[in-house]
Design a protein around this motif. Sequence first.
Motif, mmCIF file in Angstrom:
data_model
loop_
_atom_site.group_PDB
_atom_site.id
_atom_site.type_symbol
_atom_site.label_atom_id
_atom_site.label_comp_id
_atom_site.label_asym_id
_atom_site.label_seq_id
_atom_site.Cartn_x
_atom_site.Cartn_y
_atom_site.Cartn_z
ATOM 1 N N ASN A 98 -5.288 -4.511 7.356
ATOM 2 C CA ASN A 98 -4.508 -3.374 6.869
ATOM 3 C C ASN A 98 -3.286 -3.784 6.052
ATOM 4 O O ASN A 98 -2.370 -2.988 5.865
ATOM 5 C CB ASN A 98 -4.069 -2.505 8.058
ATOM 6 C CG ASN A 98 -5.246 -1.830 8.712
ATOM 7 O OD1 ASN A 98 -5.862 -0.952 8.128
ATOM 8 N ND2 ASN A 98 -5.588 -2.271 9.909
ATOM 9 N N ASP A 113 2.099 -5.061 6.989
ATOM 10 C CA ASP A 113 2.999 -3.911 7.057
ATOM 11 C C ASP A 113 4.118 -4.198 8.062
ATOM 12 O O ASP A 113 3.936 -4.923 9.051
ATOM 13 C CB ASP A 113 2.246 -2.658 7.516
ATOM 14 C CG ASP A 113 1.475 -1.984 6.405
ATOM 15 O OD1 ASP A 113 1.790 -2.209 5.221
ATOM 16 O OD2 ASP A 113 0.556 -1.208 6.727
ATOM 17 N N GLU A 115 5.484 -2.377 10.372
ATOM 18 C CA GLU A 115 5.216 -1.997 11.767
ATOM 19 C C GLU A 115 4.334 -3.033 12.463
ATOM 20 O O GLU A 115 4.532 -3.336 13.642
ATOM 21 C CB GLU A 115 4.574 -0.609 11.817
ATOM 22 C CG GLU A 115 5.497 0.505 11.371
ATOM 23 C CD GLU A 115 5.668 0.638 9.857
ATOM 24 O OE1 GLU A 115 6.566 1.389 9.434
ATOM 25 O OE2 GLU A 115 4.894 0.003 9.091
ATOM 26 N N TYR A 116 3.380 -3.587 11.733
ATOM 27 C CA TYR A 116 2.551 -4.658 12.313
ATOM 28 C C TYR A 116 3.383 -5.909 12.573
ATOM 29 O O TYR A 116 3.215 -6.582 13.597
ATOM 30 C CB TYR A 116 1.371 -4.985 11.403
ATOM 31 C CG TYR A 116 0.209 -4.024 11.543
ATOM 32 C CD1 TYR A 116 -0.601 -4.041 12.662
ATOM 33 C CD2 TYR A 116 -0.075 -3.109 10.542
ATOM 34 C CE1 TYR A 116 -1.673 -3.172 12.797
ATOM 35 C CE2 TYR A 116 -1.144 -2.227 10.659
ATOM 36 C CZ TYR A 116 -1.937 -2.267 11.795
ATOM 37 O OH TYR A 116 -2.993 -1.396 11.925
ATOM 38 N N ASP A 143 8.323 3.188 10.529
ATOM 39 C CA ASP A 143 7.727 4.504 10.760
ATOM 40 C C ASP A 143 7.475 4.590 12.262
ATOM 41 O O ASP A 143 6.619 3.871 12.789
ATOM 42 C CB ASP A 143 6.421 4.620 9.969
ATOM 43 C CG ASP A 143 5.667 5.904 10.232
ATOM 44 O OD1 ASP A 143 5.734 6.454 11.364
ATOM 45 O OD2 ASP A 143 4.971 6.361 9.315
ATOM 46 N N ASN A 145 6.052 6.749 14.292
ATOM 47 C CA ASN A 145 4.718 7.148 14.738
ATOM 48 C C ASN A 145 3.712 6.011 14.575
ATOM 49 O O ASN A 145 2.909 5.745 15.470
ATOM 50 C CB ASN A 145 4.236 8.384 13.977
ATOM 51 C CG ASN A 145 5.091 9.596 14.278
ATOM 52 O OD1 ASN A 145 5.613 9.748 15.383
ATOM 53 N ND2 ASN A 145 5.270 10.449 13.291
ATOM 54 N N LYS A 146 3.759 5.361 13.439
ATOM 55 C CA LYS A 146 2.844 4.241 13.181
ATOM 56 C C LYS A 146 3.109 3.098 14.155
ATOM 57 O O LYS A 146 2.176 2.527 14.734
ATOM 58 C CB LYS A 146 3.005 3.763 11.734
ATOM 59 C CG LYS A 146 2.059 2.662 11.347
ATOM 60 C CD LYS A 146 2.207 2.334 9.874
ATOM 61 C CE LYS A 146 1.244 1.252 9.451
ATOM 62 N NZ LYS A 146 1.363 0.947 8.020
ATOM 63 N N GLU A 149 1.915 3.975 17.698
ATOM 64 C CA GLU A 149 0.457 3.914 17.774
ATOM 65 C C GLU A 149 -0.027 2.470 17.939
ATOM 66 O O GLU A 149 -0.887 2.180 18.778
ATOM 67 C CB GLU A 149 -0.151 4.531 16.511
ATOM 68 C CG GLU A 149 -1.663 4.483 16.478
ATOM 69 C CD GLU A 149 -2.207 4.912 15.122
ATOM 70 O OE1 GLU A 149 -3.118 4.213 14.640
ATOM 71 O OE2 GLU A 149 -1.732 5.909 14.567
#
Length: 165
Positions: A98, A113, A115-116, A143, A145-146, A149
């Motif tokens: 991703n 990313d 978040e990752y 983010d 939400n991301k 998750e």
Amino acid sequence: MDETLAVINTLEAEGVIGKYAIGGAVALLFYAEPTTTYYLDIFCYRPQTQSGLINIGPLYDYLSQRGYKSEGEHISIEGIPVQFLPPPTELVKESLENAADKQVNGVPTRVFDYEYLLAIMVETGRPKDRSRITDVLESAKPDPNKLDEILKRYGLLDRWSKIVT
């Protein structure tokens, strides 16, 4: 770094490595204030032997034939120490799949990313990662939400909470 990435793009185009993305501290530079780092982490798929072991011989041979020298676990490409790493966990594999398309001085590349990257630092859990999380959150907000998750999917919410509270 653009010259280094151009060489890495050639490695991918010629099948010496599979899909790649920038991870580690250099990847954070795309999202937050700079942190100290000494090398470029390239997470990539590499050919395996019949026994399932990762075969790094073709990568080192290819680069050596073009004048690039290994320095311990790194290879100096256009003056930048590069470490080629297979994705060691499912989270890192997902991060690679991703990765975001970016450019460095017009040279295309892929970068994990934000978040990752945060989730990987939580998963790794080294003291420098915990400290880095606190530092980068001051300069760039993920983010929520991301991030939630990803953290939930990999069972990292409790560890995240302990770091950020």
